[in-house]
Write a protein that holds these residues in place. Structure first.
Motif, short mmCIF file in Angstrom:
data_model
loop_
_atom_site.label_atom_id
_atom_site.label_comp_id
_atom_site.label_asym_id
_atom_site.label_seq_id
_atom_site.Cartn_x
_atom_site.Cartn_y
_atom_site.Cartn_z
N THR A 61 0.84 -1.20 0.00
CA THR A 61 0.00 0.00 0.00
C THR A 61 0.87 1.25 0.00
O THR A 61 0.44 2.31 -0.47
N ALA A 62 2.09 1.12 0.50
CA ALA A 62 3.02 2.26 0.49
C ALA A 62 3.36 2.69 -0.93
O ALA A 62 3.47 3.88 -1.21
N ALA A 63 3.55 1.72 -1.81
CA ALA A 63 4.00 2.03 -3.17
C ALA A 63 3.05 3.00 -3.89
O ALA A 63 3.51 4.03 -4.40
N PRO A 64 1.74 2.72 -3.96
CA PRO A 64 0.88 3.68 -4.67
C PRO A 64 0.74 5.02 -3.93
O PRO A 64 0.60 6.07 -4.57
N MET A 65 0.83 5.00 -2.60
CA MET A 65 0.75 6.25 -1.86
C MET A 65 1.98 7.11 -2.13
O MET A 65 1.87 8.33 -2.33
N ASN A 66 3.14 6.49 -2.16
CA ASN A 66 4.37 7.22 -2.48
C ASN A 66 4.36 7.70 -3.92
O ASN A 66 4.83 8.80 -4.22
N ALA A 67 3.83 6.89 -4.82
CA ALA A 67 3.76 7.29 -6.23
C ALA A 67 2.87 8.53 -6.37
O ALA A 67 3.20 9.46 -7.13
N LEU A 68 1.75 8.54 -5.67
CA LEU A 68 0.86 9.70 -5.71
C LEU A 68 1.58 10.94 -5.15
O LEU A 68 1.54 12.02 -5.75
N ALA A 69 2.25 10.78 -4.01
CA ALA A 69 2.98 11.91 -3.42
C ALA A 69 4.06 12.41 -4.38
O ALA A 69 4.25 13.62 -4.54
N GLU A 70 4.75 11.50 -5.05
CA GLU A 70 5.81 11.88 -5.98
C GLU A 70 5.24 12.73 -7.13
O GLU A 70 5.80 13.77 -7.48
N VAL A 71 4.12 12.31 -7.69
CA VAL A 71 3.51 13.06 -8.80
C VAL A 71 3.02 14.42 -8.31
O VAL A 71 3.30 15.45 -8.92
N LEU A 72 2.28 14.42 -7.20
CA LEU A 72 1.68 15.66 -6.73
C LEU A 72 2.69 16.66 -6.19
O LEU A 72 2.54 17.87 -6.40
N LEU A 73 3.71 16.19 -5.50
CA LEU A 73 4.61 17.10 -4.79
C LEU A 73 5.92 17.35 -5.51
O LEU A 73 6.61 18.32 -5.22
N ARG A 74 6.28 16.46 -6.46
CA ARG A 74 7.57 16.62 -7.11
C ARG A 74 7.50 16.55 -8.64
O ARG A 74 8.47 16.85 -9.32
N GLY A 75 6.35 16.16 -9.19
CA GLY A 75 6.22 16.04 -10.63
C GLY A 75 6.15 17.39 -11.33
O GLY A 75 6.24 18.45 -10.70
N GLU A 76 5.96 17.33 -12.64
CA GLU A 76 5.85 18.56 -13.45
C GLU A 76 4.71 19.41 -12.91
O GLU A 76 3.60 18.92 -12.69
N SER A 77 4.99 20.69 -12.73
CA SER A 77 3.96 21.61 -12.25
C SER A 77 4.45 23.04 -12.40
O SER A 77 5.66 23.29 -12.36
N THR A 78 3.52 23.95 -12.52
CA THR A 78 3.86 25.37 -12.50
C THR A 78 3.99 25.87 -11.06
O THR A 78 4.46 26.99 -10.85
N LEU A 79 3.56 25.08 -10.10
CA LEU A 79 3.81 25.39 -8.69
C LEU A 79 5.14 24.75 -8.32
O LEU A 79 5.42 23.62 -8.72
N SER A 80 5.94 25.46 -7.55
CA SER A 80 7.23 24.89 -7.14
C SER A 80 7.02 23.72 -6.19
O SER A 80 5.95 23.58 -5.58
N ARG A 81 8.03 22.90 -6.06
CA ARG A 81 7.96 21.79 -5.09
C ARG A 81 7.75 22.33 -3.69
O ARG A 81 6.97 21.76 -2.92
N GLY A 82 8.41 23.42 -3.36
CA GLY A 82 8.23 24.01 -2.04
C GLY A 82 6.81 24.49 -1.80
O GLY A 82 6.26 24.30 -0.71
#
Length: 187
Positions: free
Chosen positions: A23-44
């Motif tokens: 269950t950790a794997a999909p939760m981490n994958a979601l966090a990776e996309v939302l918090l570190r993936g391509e975005s016009t909002l910075s990671r911070g």
């Protein structure tokens, strides 16, 4: 003390991820996309949204973790994180980020609390549909993460250095992948 036997002394969500890596794997994958993936909002900025929701949910582990992650990626550091936590209206953030943080706070209360006025204010401040979407999903995901961590009674370190060390790993390497979860299980 956690409500279940975790066979790990890792704090917060880390012990839970070690307990159930599948269950950790999909939760981490979601966090990776939302918090570190391509975005016009910075990671911070995205970590700040996660920290803001976690503070509103009074989840000490998640707030402390994501506050450290945000601080490590924002020029203003922990001072800005604390200003947002204590006085969003007075915090020195852009109008767009303030509007997105207000949307995140509405999601934290209830998805139905996000009103057309919130979205209109975010758009008027320059937020895109993708930024609004991702803000809502970050807030919703962190409500889940916060309830997961607190619902199983996990421990949260008192020492800020523990969160700083986690922040260094996350900033450098990101959220663990599915293969990292399998490796944790095999240890």
């Amino acid at each position: 003390m956690p409500h279940i036997s975790l066979d790990s002394d890792e704090p917060g969500i880390l012990g839970l991820f070690r307990f159930r890596p599948e269950t950790a794997a999909p939760m981490n994958a979601l966090a990776e996309v939302l918090l570190r993936g391509e975005s016009t909002l910075s990671r911070g900025e995205r970590e700040l949204i996660a920290a803001h929701v976690s503070a509103l949910n009074q989840c000490r582990f998640c707030f402390s973790s994501h506050a450290a992650f945000a601080a490590a990626q924002l020029p203003e550091g922990m001072e800005l994180v604390e200003q947002v936590r204590t006085d969003l209206d007075g915090a020195p953030v852009s109008g767009k980020l303030r509007a997105l943080l207000r949307i995140a706070a509405a999601v934290q209360r209830s998805g139905r609390d996000v009103l057309p006025e919130h979205v209109e204010a975010a758009r008027a401040a320059g937020a895109t549909d993708l930024e609004i979407h991702d803000t809502v999903l970050i807030a919703a995901a962190f409500c889940m993460f916060n309830r997961y961590v607190d619902g199983l009674g996990t421990v949260a370190p008192d020492d800020p250095a523990a969160y700083t060390a986690m922040a260094e790993r996350i900033v450098a390497s990101g959220y663990p992948s599915a293969s990292a979860g399998a490796e944790a299980r095999d240890r």
